[in-house]
Write a protein that holds these residues in place. Structure first.
Motif, PDB file in Angstrom:
ATOM      1  N   LEU A 122       0.816  -1.210   0.000  1.00 39.75           N
ATOM      2  CA  LEU A 122       0.000   0.000   0.000  1.00 39.75           C
ATOM      3  C   LEU A 122       0.855   1.269   0.000  1.00 39.75           C
ATOM      4  O   LEU A 122       0.527   2.246  -0.690  1.00 39.75           O
ATOM      5  CB  LEU A 122      -0.937  -0.009   1.213  1.00 39.75           C
ATOM      6  CG  LEU A 122      -2.031   1.061   1.240  1.00 39.75           C
ATOM      7  CD1 LEU A 122      -2.894   0.976  -0.001  1.00 39.75           C
ATOM      8  CD2 LEU A 122      -2.892   0.907   2.497  1.00 39.75           C
ATOM      9  N   ALA A 123       1.941   1.273   0.764  1.00 37.67           N
ATOM     10  CA  ALA A 123       2.785   2.467   0.836  1.00 37.67           C
ATOM     11  C   ALA A 123       3.381   2.836  -0.518  1.00 37.67           C
ATOM     12  O   ALA A 123       3.246   3.989  -0.966  1.00 37.67           O
ATOM     13  CB  ALA A 123       3.882   2.283   1.885  1.00 37.67           C
ATOM     14  N   PRO A 124       4.041   1.907  -1.232  1.00 38.65           N
ATOM     15  CA  PRO A 124       4.553   2.290  -2.560  1.00 38.65           C
ATOM     16  C   PRO A 124       3.449   2.627  -3.548  1.00 38.65           C
ATOM     17  O   PRO A 124       3.633   3.481  -4.422  1.00 38.65           O
ATOM     18  CB  PRO A 124       5.355   1.060  -3.007  1.00 38.65           C
ATOM     19  CG  PRO A 124       4.898  -0.057  -2.140  1.00 38.65           C
ATOM     20  CD  PRO A 124       4.490   0.548  -0.851  1.00 38.65           C
ATOM     21  N   ALA A 125       2.290   1.973  -3.424  1.00 34.57           N
ATOM     22  CA  ALA A 125       1.175   2.296  -4.321  1.00 34.57           C
ATOM     23  C   ALA A 125       0.696   3.719  -4.087  1.00 34.57           C
ATOM     24  O   ALA A 125       0.398   4.465  -5.038  1.00 34.57           O
ATOM     25  CB  ALA A 125       0.029   1.308  -4.112  1.00 34.57           C
ATOM     26  N   ARG A 126       0.627   4.130  -2.828  1.00 35.10           N
ATOM     27  CA  ARG A 126       0.219   5.504  -2.519  1.00 35.10           C
ATOM     28  C   ARG A 126       1.212   6.509  -3.111  1.00 35.10           C
ATOM     29  O   ARG A 126       0.811   7.536  -3.674  1.00 35.10           O
ATOM     30  CB  ARG A 126       0.125   5.685  -1.003  1.00 35.10           C
ATOM     31  CG  ARG A 126      -1.123   5.086  -0.387  1.00 35.10           C
ATOM     32  CD  ARG A 126      -1.046   5.076   1.134  1.00 35.10           C
ATOM     33  NE  ARG A 126      -2.342   4.748   1.733  1.00 35.10           N
ATOM     34  CZ  ARG A 126      -2.504   4.412   3.005  1.00 35.10           C
ATOM     35  NH1 ARG A 126      -1.449   4.366   3.814  1.00 35.10           N
ATOM     36  NH2 ARG A 126      -3.712   4.135   3.474  1.00 35.10           N
ATOM     37  N   LEU A 127       2.491   6.222  -2.966  1.00 33.27           N
ATOM     38  CA  LEU A 127       3.500   7.133  -3.510  1.00 33.27           C
ATOM     39  C   LEU A 127       3.407   7.218  -5.026  1.00 33.27           C
ATOM     40  O   LEU A 127       3.536   8.303  -5.603  1.00 33.27           O
ATOM     41  CB  LEU A 127       4.889   6.666  -3.089  1.00 33.27           C
ATOM     42  CG  LEU A 127       5.249   6.853  -1.612  1.00 33.27           C
ATOM     43  CD1 LEU A 127       6.591   6.202  -1.311  1.00 33.27           C
ATOM     44  CD2 LEU A 127       5.285   8.332  -1.255  1.00 33.27           C
ATOM     45  N   ALA A 128       3.165   6.079  -5.670  1.00 36.23           N
ATOM     46  CA  ALA A 128       3.073   6.064  -7.132  1.00 36.23           C
ATOM     47  C   ALA A 128       1.869   6.873  -7.612  1.00 36.23           C
ATOM     48  O   ALA A 128       1.971   7.659  -8.567  1.00 36.23           O
ATOM     49  CB  ALA A 128       2.986   4.624  -7.633  1.00 36.23           C
ATOM     50  N   VAL A 129       0.726   6.689  -6.957  1.00 40.67           N
ATOM     51  CA  VAL A 129      -0.475   7.436  -7.347  1.00 40.67           C
ATOM     52  C   VAL A 129      -0.276   8.921  -7.090  1.00 40.67           C
ATOM     53  O   VAL A 129      -0.662   9.766  -7.915  1.00 40.67           O
ATOM     54  CB  VAL A 129      -1.706   6.908  -6.601  1.00 40.67           C
ATOM     55  CG1 VAL A 129      -2.915   7.802  -6.864  1.00 40.67           C
ATOM     56  CG2 VAL A 129      -2.020   5.481  -7.025  1.00 40.67           C
ATOM     57  N   ALA A 130       0.322   9.267  -5.956  1.00 32.52           N
ATOM     58  CA  ALA A 130       0.563  10.672  -5.642  1.00 32.52           C
ATOM     59  C   ALA A 130       1.467  11.313  -6.694  1.00 32.52           C
ATOM     60  O   ALA A 130       1.230  12.448  -7.135  1.00 32.52           O
ATOM     61  CB  ALA A 130       1.187  10.805  -4.252  1.00 32.52           C
ATOM     62  N   ALA A 131       2.500  10.584  -7.111  1.00 37.25           N
ATOM     63  CA  ALA A 131       3.416  11.119  -8.119  1.00 37.25           C
ATOM     64  C   ALA A 131       2.705  11.313  -9.458  1.00 37.25           C
ATOM     65  O   ALA A 131       2.889  12.340 -10.134  1.00 37.25           O
ATOM     66  CB  ALA A 131       4.611  10.187  -8.285  1.00 37.25           C
TER      67      ALA A 131
ATOM     68  N   ALA B 220       5.146   7.599   5.233  1.00 37.44           N
ATOM     69  CA  ALA B 220       5.017   7.124   6.607  1.00 37.44           C
ATOM     70  C   ALA B 220       4.994   5.600   6.664  1.00 37.44           C
ATOM     71  O   ALA B 220       5.572   4.984   7.568  1.00 37.44           O
ATOM     72  CB  ALA B 220       3.751   7.692   7.248  1.00 37.44           C
ATOM     73  N   GLY B 221       4.343   4.980   5.678  1.00 39.28           N
ATOM     74  CA  GLY B 221       4.294   3.532   5.649  1.00 39.28           C
ATOM     75  C   GLY B 221       5.655   2.897   5.421  1.00 39.28           C
ATOM     76  O   GLY B 221       5.953   1.829   5.963  1.00 39.28           O
ATOM     77  N   LEU B 222       6.487   3.554   4.642  1.00 37.47           N
ATOM     78  CA  LEU B 222       7.825   3.015   4.360  1.00 37.47           C
ATOM     79  C   LEU B 222       8.808   3.272   5.496  1.00 37.47           C
ATOM     80  O   LEU B 222       9.768   2.505   5.671  1.00 37.47           O
ATOM     81  CB  LEU B 222       8.367   3.624   3.065  1.00 37.47           C
ATOM     82  CG  LEU B 222       7.647   3.232   1.775  1.00 37.47           C
ATOM     83  CD1 LEU B 222       8.272   3.943   0.587  1.00 37.47           C
ATOM     84  CD2 LEU B 222       7.686   1.718   1.557  1.00 37.47           C
ATOM     85  N   THR B 223       8.598   4.343   6.249  1.00 35.30           N
ATOM     86  CA  THR B 223       9.546   4.724   7.300  1.00 35.30           C
ATOM     87  C   THR B 223       9.077   4.375   8.700  1.00 35.30           C
ATOM     88  O   THR B 223       9.810   4.583   9.667  1.00 35.30           O
ATOM     89  CB  THR B 223       9.826   6.243   7.236  1.00 35.30           C
ATOM     90  OG1 THR B 223       8.600   6.964   7.400  1.00 35.30           O
ATOM     91  CG2 THR B 223      10.454   6.607   5.894  1.00 35.30           C
ATOM     92  N   GLY B 224       7.860   3.871   8.829  1.00 30.40           N
ATOM     93  CA  GLY B 224       7.352   3.491  10.130  1.00 30.40           C
ATOM     94  C   GLY B 224       6.851   4.645  10.967  1.00 30.40           C
ATOM     95  O   GLY B 224       6.669   4.511  12.183  1.00 30.40           O
ATOM     96  N   ARG B 225       6.609   5.790  10.356  1.00 33.05           N
ATOM     97  CA  ARG B 225       6.108   6.949  11.092  1.00 33.05           C
ATOM     98  C   ARG B 225       4.596   6.856  11.271  1.00 33.05           C
ATOM     99  O   ARG B 225       3.937   6.007  10.686  1.00 33.05           O
ATOM    100  CB  ARG B 225       6.494   8.244  10.373  1.00 33.05           C
ATOM    101  CG  ARG B 225       8.000   8.467  10.312  1.00 33.05           C
ATOM    102  CD  ARG B 225       8.341   9.762   9.611  1.00 33.05           C
ATOM    103  NE  ARG B 225       9.784   9.970   9.576  1.00 33.05           N
ATOM    104  CZ  ARG B 225      10.479  10.574  10.516  1.00 33.05           C
ATOM    105  NH1 ARG B 225       9.855  11.052  11.587  1.00 33.05           N
ATOM    106  NH2 ARG B 225      11.791  10.727  10.419  1.00 33.05           N
ATOM    107  N   SER B 226       4.073   7.767  12.079  1.00 30.80           N
ATOM    108  CA  SER B 226       2.635   7.762  12.347  1.00 30.80           C
ATOM    109  C   SER B 226       1.861   8.033  11.065  1.00 30.80           C
ATOM    110  O   SER B 226       2.249   8.904  10.278  1.00 30.80           O
ATOM    111  CB  SER B 226       2.284   8.838  13.382  1.00 30.80           C
ATOM    112  OG  SER B 226       2.941   8.575  14.607  1.00 30.80           O
TER     113      SER B 226
END
Length: 220
Positions: free
Chosen positions: A9-18, A63-69
């Motif tokens: 989900l985290a990389p998918a979110r970044l890809a869509v945002a980009a 946040a998903g990739l780095t473990g942040r809130s």
């Protein structure tokens, strides 16, 4: 116990945002070099909502990739609502206005794809904390501020981002007031639905997680 989101989900979110950012930059450059202008470009609710979606998805992915809130559920829900209204208004009121469809593929991204993506993201990763009615009411603050800004600026510069906000067209301010009342009702109803669905999916996820934990303890 909060459930971990899907690892993809985290990389998918970044890809869509980009991708959405590329679409907005493309149309923003087009607006800056023609008669629209940068200020008018950022006076569209569509573009502001998509900017918010890019921020939410981008930070959520990071946040998903780095473990942040993660992004708070109330913030995510607000953006889901704004994109849902964007898609609804475009499909019911603006689709017949060709002047608003300058770049077809960008329109497809910001009016069709992004509302669906944000809704899917909301369902796949529902809020960790229950979204309360007070939060839904709070979601209306930005649309109300946007309405005041659009009407005041429109009166000053004789330019309105959407035909249903233009009192110079048939029906005048009575038609504008009617459109605003209908939109306010839509915001309330859809906002309530977004919160209810998110809470229901979150409850189901928690129940599933507790069942998994119980089965693991039973095997131990």
């Amino acid at each position: 116990m909060p459930q971990r989101p899907h690892p993809w989900l985290a990389p998918a979110r970044l890809a869509v945002a980009a991708f959405a950012a590329v679409a907005l930059c493309f149309s923003g450059y087009h607006a800056a070099t023609d008669s629209t202008g940068v200020v008018n470009y950022f006076s569209y609710f569509t573009n502001l909502s998509n900017l918010a979606a890019i921020a939410v998805l981008g930070y959520g992915g990071w946040a998903g990739l780095t473990g942040r809130s993660p992004v708070p559920g109330a913030v995510r829900g607000a953006v889901v609502l704004y994109l849902a209204i964007t898609g609804l208004v475009y499909g019911t009121l603006l689709l017949t206005y060709p002047d608003l469809q300058v770049i077809p593929w960008v329109n497809d991204v910001v009016h069709r794809a992004m509302p669906l993506v944000l809704l899917a993201d909301w369902l796949i990763d529902p809020p960790q904390r229950r979204v309360r009615p007070a939060a839904v009411l709070g979601w209306l603050a930005f649309p109300l501020l946007y309405l005041v800004y659009s009407l005041l600026r429109g009166h000053a510069v004789d330019w309105y981002p959407y035909p249903f906000l233009d009192p110079a067209l048939h029906g005048g301010y009575r038609r504008v007031a009617g459109a605003c009342v209908l939109l306010a009702a839509a915001f309330l109803l859809i906002g309530g639905a977004v919160a209810a669905v998110g809470n229901a999916f979150a409850a189901r996820r928690r129940t599933h997680g507790e069942a998994v934990v119980r089965r693991r303890h039973a095997r131990a």
